[in-house]
Design a protein around this motif. Structure first.
Motif, mmCIF file in Angstrom:
data_model
loop_
_atom_site.group_PDB
_atom_site.id
_atom_site.type_symbol
_atom_site.label_atom_id
_atom_site.label_comp_id
_atom_site.label_asym_id
_atom_site.label_seq_id
_atom_site.Cartn_x
_atom_site.Cartn_y
_atom_site.Cartn_z
ATOM 1 N N GLY A 21 13.719 -31.887 26.308
ATOM 2 C CA GLY A 21 15.085 -32.291 25.974
ATOM 3 C C GLY A 21 15.228 -33.746 25.577
ATOM 4 O O GLY A 21 16.333 -34.216 25.300
ATOM 5 N N LEU A 22 14.111 -34.490 25.542
ATOM 6 C CA LEU A 22 14.161 -35.926 25.240
ATOM 7 C C LEU A 22 14.113 -36.146 23.733
ATOM 8 O O LEU A 22 13.058 -36.432 23.152
ATOM 9 N N ALA A 23 15.255 -36.048 23.104
ATOM 10 C CA ALA A 23 15.327 -36.070 21.637
ATOM 11 C C ALA A 23 14.903 -37.399 21.030
ATOM 12 O O ALA A 23 14.539 -37.454 19.849
ATOM 13 N N HIS A 24 14.945 -38.487 21.807
ATOM 14 C CA HIS A 24 14.592 -39.800 21.271
ATOM 15 C C HIS A 24 13.136 -40.177 21.548
ATOM 16 O O HIS A 24 12.684 -41.247 21.125
ATOM 17 N N LEU A 25 12.401 -39.321 22.246
ATOM 18 C CA LEU A 25 11.034 -39.657 22.650
ATOM 19 C C LEU A 25 10.130 -39.800 21.423
ATOM 20 O O LEU A 25 10.011 -38.891 20.612
ATOM 21 N N GLU A 26 9.494 -40.974 21.324
ATOM 22 C CA GLU A 26 8.595 -41.256 20.209
ATOM 23 C C GLU A 26 7.132 -41.218 20.631
ATOM 24 O O GLU A 26 6.275 -40.801 19.847
ATOM 25 N N LEU A 27 6.834 -41.681 21.839
ATOM 26 C CA LEU A 27 5.462 -41.718 22.320
ATOM 27 C C LEU A 27 5.393 -41.100 23.708
ATOM 28 O O LEU A 27 6.140 -41.496 24.606
ATOM 29 N N LEU A 28 4.491 -40.150 23.876
ATOM 30 C CA LEU A 28 4.254 -39.521 25.164
ATOM 31 C C LEU A 28 2.752 -39.529 25.419
ATOM 32 O O LEU A 28 1.983 -38.939 24.660
ATOM 33 N N ASN A 29 2.336 -40.220 26.480
ATOM 34 C CA ASN A 29 0.918 -40.305 26.817
ATOM 35 C C ASN A 29 0.711 -39.803 28.236
ATOM 36 O O ASN A 29 1.132 -40.445 29.199
ATOM 37 N N LEU A 30 0.057 -38.649 28.348
ATOM 38 C CA LEU A 30 -0.273 -38.041 29.641
ATOM 39 C C LEU A 30 -1.772 -38.092 29.897
ATOM 40 O O LEU A 30 -2.267 -37.480 30.848
ATOM 41 N N GLY A 31 -2.498 -38.802 29.074
ATOM 42 C CA GLY A 31 -3.952 -38.771 29.106
ATOM 43 C C GLY A 31 -4.564 -39.277 30.400
ATOM 44 O O GLY A 31 -3.971 -40.063 31.132
ATOM 45 N N HIS A 32 -5.789 -38.787 30.701
ATOM 46 C CA HIS A 32 -6.568 -39.241 31.853
ATOM 47 C C HIS A 32 -5.833 -39.015 33.164
ATOM 48 O O HIS A 32 -5.597 -39.930 33.944
ATOM 49 N N ASN A 33 -5.431 -37.753 33.375
ATOM 50 C CA ASN A 33 -4.859 -37.331 34.642
ATOM 51 C C ASN A 33 -5.556 -36.050 35.074
ATOM 52 O O ASN A 33 -6.685 -35.792 34.653
ATOM 53 N N MET A 34 -4.905 -35.250 35.904
ATOM 54 C CA MET A 34 -5.466 -33.978 36.367
ATOM 55 C C MET A 34 -4.451 -32.859 36.158
ATOM 56 O O MET A 34 -4.362 -31.910 36.936
ATOM 57 N N MET A 35 -3.684 -32.969 35.086
ATOM 58 C CA MET A 35 -2.651 -31.984 34.803
ATOM 59 C C MET A 35 -3.281 -30.714 34.229
ATOM 60 O O MET A 35 -4.382 -30.733 33.678
ATOM 61 N N GLY A 54 8.085 -26.752 23.069
ATOM 62 C CA GLY A 54 9.325 -27.531 23.057
ATOM 63 C C GLY A 54 9.091 -29.026 22.957
ATOM 64 O O GLY A 54 9.901 -29.755 22.378
ATOM 65 N N ILE A 55 7.978 -29.496 23.520
ATOM 66 C CA ILE A 55 7.652 -30.921 23.419
ATOM 67 C C ILE A 55 7.106 -31.249 22.043
ATOM 68 O O ILE A 55 7.440 -32.272 21.450
ATOM 69 N N CYS A 56 6.292 -30.348 21.498
ATOM 70 C CA CYS A 56 5.656 -30.610 20.203
ATOM 71 C C CYS A 56 6.644 -30.621 19.042
ATOM 72 O O CYS A 56 6.327 -31.133 17.961
ATOM 73 N N VAL A 57 7.828 -30.054 19.234
ATOM 74 C CA VAL A 57 8.826 -30.041 18.157
ATOM 75 C C VAL A 57 9.929 -31.069 18.381
ATOM 76 O O VAL A 57 10.951 -31.049 17.679
ATOM 77 N N LEU A 58 9.741 -31.978 19.346
ATOM 78 C CA LEU A 58 10.741 -33.025 19.550
ATOM 79 C C LEU A 58 10.948 -33.791 18.245
ATOM 80 O O LEU A 58 9.973 -34.184 17.584
ATOM 81 N N PRO A 59 12.178 -34.056 17.848
ATOM 82 C CA PRO A 59 12.448 -34.596 16.509
ATOM 83 C C PRO A 59 11.926 -36.000 16.257
ATOM 84 O O PRO A 59 11.642 -36.363 15.109
ATOM 85 N N SER A 60 11.776 -36.819 17.316
ATOM 86 C CA SER A 60 11.348 -38.207 17.114
ATOM 87 C C SER A 60 9.884 -38.433 17.477
ATOM 88 O O SER A 60 9.360 -39.528 17.261
ATOM 89 N N ASN A 100 3.650 -39.639 18.485
ATOM 90 C CA ASN A 100 2.366 -39.878 19.131
ATOM 91 C C ASN A 100 2.346 -39.130 20.465
ATOM 92 O O ASN A 100 3.168 -39.403 21.342
ATOM 93 N N PHE A 101 1.405 -38.197 20.595
ATOM 94 C CA PHE A 101 1.335 -37.359 21.790
ATOM 95 C C PHE A 101 -0.124 -37.278 22.228
ATOM 96 O O PHE A 101 -0.967 -36.692 21.549
ATOM 97 N N THR A 102 -0.420 -37.872 23.384
ATOM 98 C CA THR A 102 -1.769 -37.864 23.929
ATOM 99 C C THR A 102 -1.779 -37.105 25.249
ATOM 100 O O THR A 102 -1.004 -37.419 26.152
ATOM 101 N N PHE A 103 -2.648 -36.086 25.343
ATOM 102 C CA PHE A 103 -2.805 -35.370 26.605
ATOM 103 C C PHE A 103 -4.273 -35.092 26.876
ATOM 104 O O PHE A 103 -4.636 -34.133 27.561
ATOM 105 N N SER A 104 -5.133 -35.950 26.381
ATOM 106 C CA SER A 104 -6.572 -35.800 26.565
ATOM 107 C C SER A 104 -6.978 -36.075 28.017
ATOM 108 O O SER A 104 -6.234 -36.672 28.788
#
Length: 402
Positions: free
Chosen positions: A290-304, A311-317, A320-324
């Protein structure tokens, strides 16, 4: 941090004395230009003796005496009573007396000076801006700084200050911009910090420990950077109270554990969320979609683990999306081909079938056998037991954060 320069986060202030009494008019732009302009505009005013400049003279001379290295000669002309002509010192008219000049700004950024801050600094009671970025000042901040009641912006980053969090800063009623990153401060973060009416809080690259205070969400800041400390604990659900102001939250390498709370998705103004290089477990909260203004999301280097929701991949803004370096096992829909949307992404070292550079079957099977249900865990503790859940059965990658 090198990937996300912080210079764009600095506040643009009104000309010097306007920010004594007004709110910020434009965020995340450099302030030095406006204060330099005001200094030169008033430089032609005839200097006259007044108590405020005399006090400033005492303060600056005391400071000069304890600056032991000045390789760029910033203080070479700090002589005589005409303090408004000193390098790095900026004067303007007092707001209630246009015939009186006062020292309103000190900008010694990138001076590479070594020394400390004397008690006499508290005599600069008209100071609105204090910039000491990238020097070698050391020791603790003097308690007399509590006299700087007009101080609006403080940047002492990239120095060698030590000791616990400088509590004297909590007494400054006008402070809006606080930057103490890249020092040697240590110990707990006082909860009172987040009760102050600050717009920007930079605490990264110190030695703070304990946990993120539970009242984090009571802050009014638009930018909060905790990166490269050892805070631990979980991101508190009270972060939802941040919704009306928070735009950028950086928690890189802060030893955070547990699941990301659903309340992260309530931060409807959020543009940057970076929680990389931590020990976060569980799935991605779908509320982030639901975060329509989100431009950068970095979840990398965790244990998720779990699914990367479309729904996250189609965010309009999103750009940059890192989940490595996690344990995600599936990408929904367009998430399998983010390049087609022009999104920079990194999905390496997960458990994604038919994708290159993924984890071994052994690593992925180990996580699959011990799934984490974020609805049954509160900050790493099972809701029906008093024992802590061990989330660290698989070693984190040895790669260090930037």
């Amino acid at each position: 941090m090198a990937s996300y320069p912080l210079s764009h986060l600095i506040l643009l202030l009104l000309p010097v004395f306007a920010f004594y009494f007004n709110h910020i008019t434009a965020k995340h732009a450099h302030t030095t230009t406006s204060i330099h302009h005001h200094h030169h505009k008033n430089n032609h005013l005839k200097a006259k003796s007044n108590n405020r400049l005399e006090q400033a003279y005492i303060a600056l001379q005391a400071w000069k005496r304890v600056i032991y290295s000045d390789p760029f000669n910033f203080t070479s002309n700090w002589n005589g009573l005409s303090v408004c002509n000193y390098t790095g010192i900026y004067c303007t008219q007092h707001p209630n007396d246009t015939t009186t000049q006062v020292v309103a700004g000190v900008d010694l950024n990138h001076g590479d000076m070594a020394g400390f801050l004397p008690n006499e600094l508290g005599l600069l009671t008209d100071l609105a801006l204090l910039h000491l970025n990238s020097n070698r000042f050391c020791g603790i901040l003097p308690k007399t700084m509590s006299n700087l009641t007009q101080l609006f912006e403080l940047d002492i980053s990239n120095n060698r200050f030590v000791g616990p969090f400088p509590y004297v800063l909590l007494s400054l009623p006008s402070l809006k911009y606080l930057d103490i990153r890249f020092n040697e401060f240590e110990g707990i973060l006082p909860p009172q910090l987040f009760n102050k009416n600050l717009d920007a809080i930079f605490l990264n690259n110190n030695r703070f420990t304990s946990v993120i205070p539970s009242n984090l969400g009571t802050s009014t800041a638009s930018v909060v950077v905790f990166a490269n400390n050892r805070l631990g604990g979980c991101l508190p659900p009270s972060i939802a109270k941040f919704a009306n102001t928070l735009e950028e939250l950086l928690l890189i390498n802060t030893s955070i554990t547990g699941c990301l709370p659903t309340e992260v998705g309530f931060l409807y103004k959020l543009k940057v969320l970076d929680v990389s290089f931590n020990q976060i477990v569980g799935s991605i909260p779908y509320s982030i979609a639901g975060l329509a203004h989100l431009e950068l999301l970095n979840l990398g280097h965790n244990m998720m683990s779990g699914i990367v929701p479309e729904g996250i991949c189609v965010l309009p803004s999103l750009n940059n999306f890192t989940f490595s370096y996690n344990f995600f096992c599936e990408e929904e829909g367009i998430c399998t081909n983010l390049t087609s949307k022009g999104i920079v992404f990194d999905d390496r070292r997960n458990c994604l079938p038919e994708k290159p550079f993924q984890r071994s079957k052994r690593e992925c099977d180990a996580v699959e056998k011990q799934p984490v249900d974020c609805f049954e865990h509160i900050c790493g503790i099972k809701s029906n037991t008093t024992s802590a859940v061990t989330f660290h059965h698989i070693p984190l990658p040895s790669t260090s954060p930037p």
